[in-house]
Design a protein around this motif. Structure first.
Motif, PDB file in Angstrom:
ATOM      1  N   ASP A 164      -3.726   4.320  -3.921  1.00 64.56           N
ATOM      2  CA  ASP A 164      -2.786   3.334  -5.084  1.00 64.56           C
ATOM      3  C   ASP A 164      -2.194   1.907  -4.415  1.00 64.56           C
ATOM      4  N   PHE A 165      -1.796   1.225  -4.175  1.00 62.49           N
ATOM      5  CA  PHE A 165      -0.695  -0.308  -4.187  1.00 62.49           C
ATOM      6  C   PHE A 165      -0.336  -1.095  -5.335  1.00 62.49           C
ATOM      7  N   THR A 166       0.431  -1.864  -4.984  1.00 60.24           N
ATOM      8  CA  THR A 166       1.277  -2.637  -5.970  1.00 60.24           C
ATOM      9  C   THR A 166       1.141  -4.356  -5.399  1.00 60.24           C
ATOM     10  N   LEU A 167       0.524  -4.766  -6.484  1.00 64.45           N
ATOM     11  CA  LEU A 167       0.939  -6.328  -5.690  1.00 64.45           C
ATOM     12  C   LEU A 167       1.758  -7.559  -6.107  1.00 64.45           C
ATOM     13  N   LYS A 168       2.022  -7.414  -4.965  1.00 68.94           N
ATOM     14  CA  LYS A 168       3.713  -8.580  -5.748  1.00 68.94           C
ATOM     15  C   LYS A 168       3.271  -9.681  -5.237  1.00 68.94           C
ATOM     16  N   VAL A 186       0.979  -0.425   0.009  1.00 68.19           N
ATOM     17  CA  VAL A 186      -0.250   0.090   0.000  1.00 68.19           C
ATOM     18  C   VAL A 186       0.546   1.287  -0.195  1.00 68.19           C
ATOM     19  N   HIS A 187       0.512   2.423  -0.898  1.00 69.43           N
ATOM     20  CA  HIS A 187       1.734   3.360  -1.268  1.00 69.43           C
ATOM     21  C   HIS A 187       1.036   4.844  -0.186  1.00 69.43           C
ATOM     22  N   GLU A 229       2.080  -5.697  -9.958  1.00 67.76           N
ATOM     23  CA  GLU A 229       1.478  -4.826 -10.500  1.00 67.76           C
ATOM     24  C   GLU A 229       1.002  -3.749  -9.701  1.00 67.76           C
ATOM     25  N   PHE A 230       1.129  -3.133  -9.953  1.00 66.46           N
ATOM     26  CA  PHE A 230       0.372  -1.342  -9.895  1.00 66.46           C
ATOM     27  C   PHE A 230      -0.200  -0.937  -9.985  1.00 66.46           C
ATOM     28  N   VAL A 231      -1.424  -0.536  -8.899  1.00 67.03           N
ATOM     29  CA  VAL A 231      -2.977  -0.949  -9.310  1.00 67.03           C
ATOM     30  C   VAL A 231      -3.014   0.573  -8.841  1.00 67.03           C
TER      31      VAL A 231
END
Length: 172
Positions: free
Chosen positions: A162-166, A127-128, A151-153
């Protein structure tokens, strides 16, 4: 069928916060959909605080296993286990019987700390944001883990950030 993988799934801030006052410090509708897709039809393991924090109990479509050292603890619709070892054995047996390829640990901090050393895969929603909290995810050691997906969302309707799924796989 091979032994089911042990995976951990977590949403954490950039400073590894996963919770505050036994709840998530954000709302991410998009991430909750991914959480459901990843865990559906697989046994899930959690601690009693995580169970208590769930808005809907048990999580449907999954065997819910709850670890608690309190012999009086009850979790209607879930299997209560006195030890993490017991929960892992039941989860792996259930996964094998149902043809599931993994068992998923969903929290909290103590359960993550006990299982990260045994895990095969990590699903991390980064979570950014940076914020205060009282529960943290362990460090992800790059000597142990390799990032295989990112994958940036972008923040959407129902998302606070915004968040990135890693996805990380254990180095063999």
């Amino acid at each position: 069928m091979p032994r089911p993988k042990l995976s951990l799934i977590v949403a954490m801030s950039e400073n590894r916060v996963i919770g505050r006052d036994n709840s998530l410090p954000w709302h991410l509708r998009s991430d909750l959909k991914m959480f459901k897709a990843i865990t559906q039809f697989k046994p899930i393991i959690m601690g009693s605080n995580t169970w208590d924090s769930l808005p809907r109990k048990p999580l449907p479509g999954r065997l819910n296993l709850v670890c608690s050292r309190d012999p009086k603890f009850e979790a209607e619709g879930a299997v209560v286990c006195e030890t993490l070892f017991e929960a892992m054995e039941i989860a792996r047996e259930h996964a094998a019987d149902d043809g599931a390829d993994e068992v998923v640990v969903i929290g909290g901090a103590n359960i993550y700390a006990q299982t990260i050393g045994k895990a095969d895969r990590l699903y991390v929603t980064l979570v950014h944001t940076t914020l205060d909290g009282d529960a943290h995810f362990p460090e992800i050691d790059p000597a142990v883990w390799t990032e295989t997906k990112s994958e940036f969302v972008e923040k959407g309707d129902g998302d606070d950030f915004d968040f990135t799924l890693k996805v990380y796989e254990r180095n063999r």
